[in-house]
Design a protein around this motif. Structure first.
Motif, PDB file in Angstrom:
ATOM      1  N   PHE A  53     -10.778   8.415  -6.000  1.00  0.00           N
ATOM      2  CA  PHE A  53      -9.839   8.289  -4.690  1.00  0.00           C
ATOM      3  C   PHE A  53      -8.374   8.176  -4.824  1.00  0.00           C
ATOM      4  O   PHE A  53      -7.805   9.217  -4.212  1.00  0.00           O
ATOM      5  N   VAL A  54      -7.988   7.475  -5.602  1.00  0.00           N
ATOM      6  CA  VAL A  54      -6.550   7.277  -5.639  1.00  0.00           C
ATOM      7  C   VAL A  54      -5.781   8.605  -6.272  1.00  0.00           C
ATOM      8  O   VAL A  54      -4.864   8.836  -5.936  1.00  0.00           O
ATOM      9  N   ASP A  55      -6.728   8.969  -7.344  1.00  0.00           N
ATOM     10  CA  ASP A  55      -5.844  10.296  -7.839  1.00  0.00           C
ATOM     11  C   ASP A  55      -5.946  11.447  -6.881  1.00  0.00           C
ATOM     12  O   ASP A  55      -4.904  12.180  -6.750  1.00  0.00           O
ATOM     13  N   TYR A  56      -7.119  11.377  -6.011  1.00  0.00           N
ATOM     14  CA  TYR A  56      -7.040  12.311  -4.913  1.00  0.00           C
ATOM     15  C   TYR A  56      -5.773  12.110  -4.110  1.00  0.00           C
ATOM     16  O   TYR A  56      -5.171  13.044  -3.842  1.00  0.00           O
ATOM     17  N   MET A  57      -5.475  10.869  -3.579  1.00  0.00           N
ATOM     18  CA  MET A  57      -4.036  10.717  -2.872  1.00  0.00           C
ATOM     19  C   MET A  57      -3.087  11.208  -3.250  1.00  0.00           C
ATOM     20  O   MET A  57      -2.206  11.600  -2.835  1.00  0.00           O
ATOM     21  N   LYS A  58      -3.027  10.961  -4.576  1.00  0.00           N
ATOM     22  CA  LYS A  58      -1.797  11.257  -5.485  1.00  0.00           C
ATOM     23  C   LYS A  58      -1.610  12.868  -5.563  1.00  0.00           C
ATOM     24  O   LYS A  58      -0.553  13.341  -5.896  1.00  0.00           O
ATOM     25  N   SER A  59      -2.641  13.471  -5.520  1.00  0.00           N
ATOM     26  CA  SER A  59      -2.551  15.014  -5.757  1.00  0.00           C
ATOM     27  C   SER A  59      -2.526  15.700  -4.691  1.00  0.00           C
ATOM     28  O   SER A  59      -2.849  16.996  -4.568  1.00  0.00           O
ATOM     29  N   ASN A  60      -2.739  15.245  -3.474  1.00  0.00           N
ATOM     30  CA  ASN A  60      -2.713  15.892  -1.994  1.00  0.00           C
ATOM     31  C   ASN A  60      -1.607  15.223  -1.145  1.00  0.00           C
ATOM     32  O   ASN A  60      -1.097  14.095  -1.522  1.00  0.00           O
ATOM     33  N   ASP A  61      -1.480  16.131   0.032  1.00  0.00           N
ATOM     34  CA  ASP A  61      -0.296  15.603   1.029  1.00  0.00           C
ATOM     35  C   ASP A  61      -1.212  14.963   2.037  1.00  0.00           C
ATOM     36  O   ASP A  61      -1.979  15.501   2.831  1.00  0.00           O
ATOM     37  N   ILE A  62      -0.617  13.741   2.403  1.00  0.00           N
ATOM     38  CA  ILE A  62      -1.122  12.760   3.686  1.00  0.00           C
ATOM     39  C   ILE A  62      -0.463  13.384   4.856  1.00  0.00           C
ATOM     40  O   ILE A  62       0.550  13.960   4.990  1.00  0.00           O
ATOM     41  N   GLN A  63      -1.291  13.716   5.949  1.00  0.00           N
ATOM     42  CA  GLN A  63      -0.750  14.524   7.442  1.00  0.00           C
ATOM     43  C   GLN A  63      -0.506  13.267   8.285  1.00  0.00           C
ATOM     44  O   GLN A  63      -0.574  13.772   9.507  1.00  0.00           O
ATOM     45  N   CYS A  64      -0.487  12.086   8.092  1.00  0.00           N
ATOM     46  CA  CYS A  64      -0.215  11.093   9.062  1.00  0.00           C
ATOM     47  C   CYS A  64       0.594  10.058   8.430  1.00  0.00           C
ATOM     48  O   CYS A  64       0.812   9.671   7.322  1.00  0.00           O
ATOM     49  N   LYS A 108       4.132   4.224   0.234  1.00  0.00           N
ATOM     50  CA  LYS A 108       5.381   3.707   0.471  1.00  0.00           C
ATOM     51  C   LYS A 108       6.524   4.649  -0.296  1.00  0.00           C
ATOM     52  O   LYS A 108       7.308   4.944   0.586  1.00  0.00           O
ATOM     53  N   GLU A 109       6.059   5.118  -1.420  1.00  0.00           N
ATOM     54  CA  GLU A 109       6.887   6.219  -2.143  1.00  0.00           C
ATOM     55  C   GLU A 109       6.922   7.415  -1.273  1.00  0.00           C
ATOM     56  O   GLU A 109       8.089   8.081  -1.373  1.00  0.00           O
ATOM     57  N   GLN A 110       6.074   7.788  -0.642  1.00  0.00           N
ATOM     58  CA  GLN A 110       6.001   9.140  -0.088  1.00  0.00           C
ATOM     59  C   GLN A 110       6.910   8.849   1.523  1.00  0.00           C
ATOM     60  O   GLN A 110       6.829   9.758   2.133  1.00  0.00           O
ATOM     61  N   GLY A 111       7.221   7.835   1.684  1.00  0.00           N
ATOM     62  CA  GLY A 111       8.053   7.662   3.009  1.00  0.00           C
ATOM     63  C   GLY A 111       7.006   7.404   4.093  1.00  0.00           C
ATOM     64  O   GLY A 111       7.435   7.221   5.195  1.00  0.00           O
ATOM     65  N   ILE A 112       5.827   6.856   3.995  1.00  0.00           N
ATOM     66  CA  ILE A 112       4.784   6.603   4.832  1.00  0.00           C
ATOM     67  C   ILE A 112       4.867   5.085   5.562  1.00  0.00           C
ATOM     68  O   ILE A 112       5.369   4.478   4.817  1.00  0.00           O
ATOM     69  N   ASN A 113       4.746   5.009   6.792  1.00  0.00           N
ATOM     70  CA  ASN A 113       5.031   3.768   7.378  1.00  0.00           C
ATOM     71  C   ASN A 113       3.774   3.148   7.229  1.00  0.00           C
ATOM     72  O   ASN A 113       2.774   3.147   7.795  1.00  0.00           O
ATOM     73  N   CYS A 114       3.871   2.024   6.130  1.00  0.00           N
ATOM     74  CA  CYS A 114       2.430   1.451   5.734  1.00  0.00           C
ATOM     75  C   CYS A 114       2.496  -0.050   5.384  1.00  0.00           C
ATOM     76  O   CYS A 114       3.655  -0.388   5.093  1.00  0.00           O
ATOM     77  N   THR A 115       1.684  -0.603   5.500  1.00  0.00           N
ATOM     78  CA  THR A 115       1.563  -2.200   5.303  1.00  0.00           C
ATOM     79  C   THR A 115       0.194  -2.420   4.581  1.00  0.00           C
ATOM     80  O   THR A 115      -0.765  -1.657   4.713  1.00  0.00           O
ATOM     81  N   LEU A 116       0.327  -3.443   3.857  1.00  0.00           N
ATOM     82  CA  LEU A 116      -0.974  -3.826   3.253  1.00  0.00           C
ATOM     83  C   LEU A 116      -1.057  -5.458   3.427  1.00  0.00           C
ATOM     84  O   LEU A 116      -0.191  -6.251   3.095  1.00  0.00           O
ATOM     85  N   GLU A 117      -1.982  -5.800   4.464  1.00  0.00           N
ATOM     86  CA  GLU A 117      -2.187  -7.294   4.736  1.00  0.00           C
ATOM     87  C   GLU A 117      -3.412  -7.914   3.741  1.00  0.00           C
ATOM     88  O   GLU A 117      -4.555  -7.165   3.403  1.00  0.00           O
TER      89      GLU A 117
END
Length: 207
Positions: free
Chosen positions: A130-141, A175-184
């Motif tokens: 899954f994390v590999d998938y995240m890194k090789s595709n573009d999130i749209q949110c 975060k590197e992609q500039g997404i407004n993201c938090t990890l709690e």
């Protein structure tokens, strides 16, 4: 056809969509009350009941990591049904859930720009590839909430024990992609207060 249970204000401009299984139903009233308490906004929550948790929420096939229940590839079909609930102009739609439903929600944000935010409480980030998938595709949110229990990576299950490393990696990448993201980091293991963790996830997005 999936059954949809509606909570909150059906006229609200904010619509929260959460895939759920039988095990989630009892906690939904508490979850809605907690979102109200934390966010102080009018919203409608649509709980979309899936028939087969491991099949309907999995983006692709993967071997079982506990028991004999392999993961299917029904996520695309499930997302197609969910997008039918996101048709009203002028409304903001947020997708989220717990565990595999949280992983599904992150995956969905790579398929469509329909969602204003993703609420991923204790997502199954150990899911194969899954994390590999995240890194090789573009999130749209552009807004993503992640959380994990501080004992979840201490499990004896070798696959699931990697969840902490994977969520840190995925979070850093977003975060590197500039997404407004938090990890709690929540207290406890995977099964502690899922409805309250889900509520905190949605409330963060609404705030």
């Amino acid at each position: 056809m999936m059954v949809v249970h509606q909570y909150g204000n059906s006229q609200a401009d904010i619509v929260l969509i959460q895939p759920v299984g039988d095990h989630d139903m009892a906690g939904l009233d508490s979850e809605v009350a907690e979102i109200r308490r934390l966010a102080d906004k009018e919203f409608c929550l649509l709980a979309v009941k899936v028939d087969n948790w491991n099949r309907d929420l999995s983006p692709w096939q993967a071997p079982a990591v506990f028991g004999n229940d392999d993961f299917g590839d029904g996520a695309r079909e499930t997302l197609t049904e969910i997008l039918k609930l996101c048709q009203e102009e002028g409304k903001a739609y947020y997708l989220g859930g717990y565990s595999l439903a949280a992983l599904f929600s992150i995956w969905a944000a790579y398929q469509t720009d329909a969602f204003a935010g993703i609420a991923a409480a204790s997502p199954s980030m150990w899911f194969l590839g899954f994390v590999d998938y995240m890194k090789s595709n573009d999130i749209q949110c552009s807004n993503v909430y992640l959380s994990l229990g501080d004992k979840e990576e201490k499990t004896r299950n070798a696959v699931m024990a990697k969840v902490g490393d994977y969520i840190r990696d995925g979070y850093a990448w977003l975060k590197e992609q500039g997404i407004n993201c938090t990890l709690e980091w929540e207290k406890g293991g995977h099964f502690k207060e899922p409805e309250l963790r889900s509520a905190r996830a949605f409330a963060w997005l609404l705030r």
